[in-house]
Scaffold this active site. Structure first.
Site, PDB file in Angstrom:
ATOM      1  N   ASP A 221       0.831  -1.192   0.000  1.00 59.79           N
ATOM      2  CA  ASP A 221       0.000   0.000   0.000  1.00 59.79           C
ATOM      3  C   ASP A 221       0.877   1.259   0.000  1.00 59.79           C
ATOM      4  O   ASP A 221       1.877   1.328   0.714  1.00 59.79           O
ATOM      5  CB  ASP A 221      -0.887  -0.017   1.243  1.00 59.79           C
ATOM      6  CG  ASP A 221      -1.874   1.137   1.280  1.00 59.79           C
ATOM      7  OD1 ASP A 221      -2.716   1.217   0.367  1.00 59.79           O
ATOM      8  OD2 ASP A 221      -1.808   1.943   2.222  1.00 59.79           O
ATOM      9  N   GLU A 270      14.598 -15.388  -0.430  1.00 52.53           N
ATOM     10  CA  GLU A 270      14.944 -16.459   0.501  1.00 52.53           C
ATOM     11  C   GLU A 270      13.847 -17.519   0.573  1.00 52.53           C
ATOM     12  O   GLU A 270      14.123 -18.697   0.797  1.00 52.53           O
ATOM     13  CB  GLU A 270      15.151 -15.893   1.910  1.00 52.53           C
ATOM     14  CG  GLU A 270      16.413 -15.098   2.115  1.00 52.53           C
ATOM     15  CD  GLU A 270      16.479 -14.556   3.532  1.00 52.53           C
ATOM     16  OE1 GLU A 270      15.830 -15.155   4.425  1.00 52.53           O
ATOM     17  OE2 GLU A 270      17.147 -13.532   3.747  1.00 52.53           O
TER      18      GLU A 270
END
Length: 556
Positions: A221, A270
């Site tokens: 956002d 990751e």
């Protein structure tokens, strides 16, 4: 011969696992769920996570690839959950963390990925950081995590600068002790200071919390707003609200945001390899992604957010804001594709979301009346373009904007602010209809938090299912064909074909899309085998008659 499509038989997506590809997001169709308005599981009139969980098979059968959930975090709800008090907790109105966990697991079993909203520009004024900063007063180290400033004027009675809130009025509110704090949105949404290392550490931890829960990505956002220009300089004599998205402002689209997203990308990567030890059982393979809500002056500036070491996607608001005009649409499509090509990112396409007037109303000739014919044509055009597409809940039903909500029922904070805001966002957030009967058309047993028009009974999921002429079945067919036709989905270009004024025609491998944006039918050569049409077309010995405001898909 009059036809909508060659084969109207429904073929719902029934695979329990999507294609195991790291690049699933490049051509994904992502469905936005606005939790309070999707489905109510406990009958309190407000949508919730159990309600969403129950309706996941509907989204699987619709044919989308992922579900983006607007905020469901603990919040006072001053701005419908975009004022977060605790990023690691579910608000009781929506359920519990156990409900969130179950929703994610069920979605994965159905082959659906889950993207959650992240709100990093500001917190709620009820966040523990802000409450403590206010209580400790000027000089508190916690105030450095926000933007507290002394005011101007002899007694500090004037705001520190001339910035205006997106919701109207000044972007500053004065605390009881005399200092002012910055809020680009509502006063209940104080902006964070992203120069502070504790803020950066906290959000890296929040990312890991939800990735460990199994989410497949984040919608960021106000991704363009985190960093403010040094010194928080005045803007000067401008109508600031009219500048939003059209100019570089000292509080939006500052270059410093990109280092933040580089650090986030390392975390996402990751969790992305299929062999990652971070993946929990049942997680879907492929990349964990982030998409930026970034209002920028140009699509070229938007492309900065999706460089190879930053975020994966960015919303294409330039496309959303384009009128239903062939020349303007062609221009914005070309600009969008050209801007993303150098950074090797997919272009995204979107027509509606929780912040704008639904496109069944917005794209009408006057921008105020209901024009489902034009909306259907616009949707087929969007889904034919190369890249990823976003679908806002209810658009697959052809829902219009609700324009006659009583003032006393409105909830949008913009409605209660100055600067001529009219609370338009409530009109696109009315709960969607599932059935033609019941107190809330199947939304829930206890009514709905915003009233639904009676006319929505005929637009419900139950009424449209199985009707080949319905908007719902049009979306189902279109999403099925996106999977089946080799020329649809991912890509970086289209080849424009010659066409009359007001008509678009472009070629992709094995596929042609024809769009008549005019108010009159046009007769064109038949380019291939009819696959799908937003309105009935007539194929004659001399060509195909494409009605006004109609899009046609052809296999070639």
């Amino acid at each position: 011969m009059t036809q909508y499509l060659a084969d109207t038989t429904r073929h719902p997506h029934t695979s329990d696992q999507p294609a195991a590809t790291a690049d699933w997001w490049r051509d994904a169709v992502i469905y936005q769920v606005y939790p309070r308005s999707f489905a109510d599981g406990n009958g309190d009139g407000m949508g919730d996570l159990p309600g969403i969980r129950e309706r996941l098979p509907y989204l699987r059968d619709l044919g989308v690839d992922a579900v983006w959930l607007s905020p469901f975090y603990a919040s006072p709800q001053a701005d419908a959950g975009y004022d977060v008090a605790d990023y690691r907790a579910v608000d009781p109105m929506f359920g519990t963390l156990h409900d969130a966990d179950g929703l994610i697991r069920d979605a994965h079993r159905l082959g659906l990925r889950i993207i959650v909203d992240l709100v990093p520009n500001h917190t709620s004024d009820q966040h523990e950081w802000f409450k403590q900063a206010v209580s400790e007063g000027p000089g508190s180290p916690l105030r450095q995590r926000y933007h507290f400033r002394p005011g101007k004027g002899a007694g500090g009675e004037l705001p520190p600068n001339d910035w205006e809130s997106v919701f109207g009025g000044p972007a500053w509110t004065r605390a009881a002790d005399g200092e002012w704090y910055l809020h680009l949105f509502a006063p209940e949404q104080p902006d964070l200071n992203w120069e502070h290392p504790a803020v950066q550490d906290e959000f890296r931890s929040i990312l890991r919390f939800w990735l460990d829960m199994g989410v497949d990505g984040f919608r960021i956002d106000v991704a363009h707003g985190l960093v403010k220009a040094d010194g928080l300089p005045d803007i000067g004599a401008h109508e600031q609200l009219k500048l939003l998205g059209n100019d570089v402002l000292p509080f939006f689209d500052q270059d410093g945001v990109h280092e933040i997203y580089r650090s986030w990308r390392r975390i996402l990567d990751e969790y992305s390899p299929s062999h990652s030890p971070n993946l929990r059982p049942g997680a879907l393979p492929g990349a964990r992604i982030a998409v930026a809500e970034a209002w920028t002056p140009t699509v070229e500036r938007t492309a900065n957010y999706v460089r190879s070491d930053e975020l994966h996607q960015a919303f294409n608001f330039q496309y959303l804001a384009t009128r239903w005009d062939a020349a303007e649409l062609r221009a914005v499509i070309d600009r969008s594709l050209d801007a993303m090509r150098p950074v090797a990112a997919p272009t995204t396409w979107v027509l509606s979301n929780h912040d704008v007037v639904r496109h069944a109303t917005r794209l009408s000739s006057d921008g105020k009346t209901y024009d489902v014919r034009r909306a259907r044509a616009a949707s087929l055009l969007m889904l034919a373009l190369p890249g990823s597409a976003y679908v806002y809940q209810g658009e697959e039903l052809g829902l219009p904007e609700v324009t006659d909500l009583p003032d006393e029922l409105r909830q949008d904070p913009a409605f209660f602010r100055a600067a001529g805001q009219d609370g338009f966002r409530d009109g696109c957030r009315v709960p969607i209809p599932w059935t033609s009967e019941g107190p809330s058309h199947g939304f829930g047993s206890g009514g709905s938090w915003l009233p639904q028009p009676e006319s929505w009974a005929r637009l419900s999921v139950a009424e449209q299912t199985g009707d080949p002429a319905s908007t719902l079945e049009l979306y189902r067919a279109a999403l099925r064909l996106r999977r089946e036709l080799p020329g649809l989905g991912a890509g970086e270009s289209v080849r424009w074909e010659d066409a009359p004024e007001g008509v678009l025609s472009f070629l992709r491998p094995g596929f042609v899309c024809t769009v008549n944006t005019t108010s009159e039918p046009v007769t064109l050569p038949v380019p291939g085998a009819l696959s799908l049409a937003s309105s009935a077309v007539e194929i004659t010995a001399t060509g195909v008659v494409v009605p006004a405001d109609t899009t046609v898909w052809w296999a070639v």
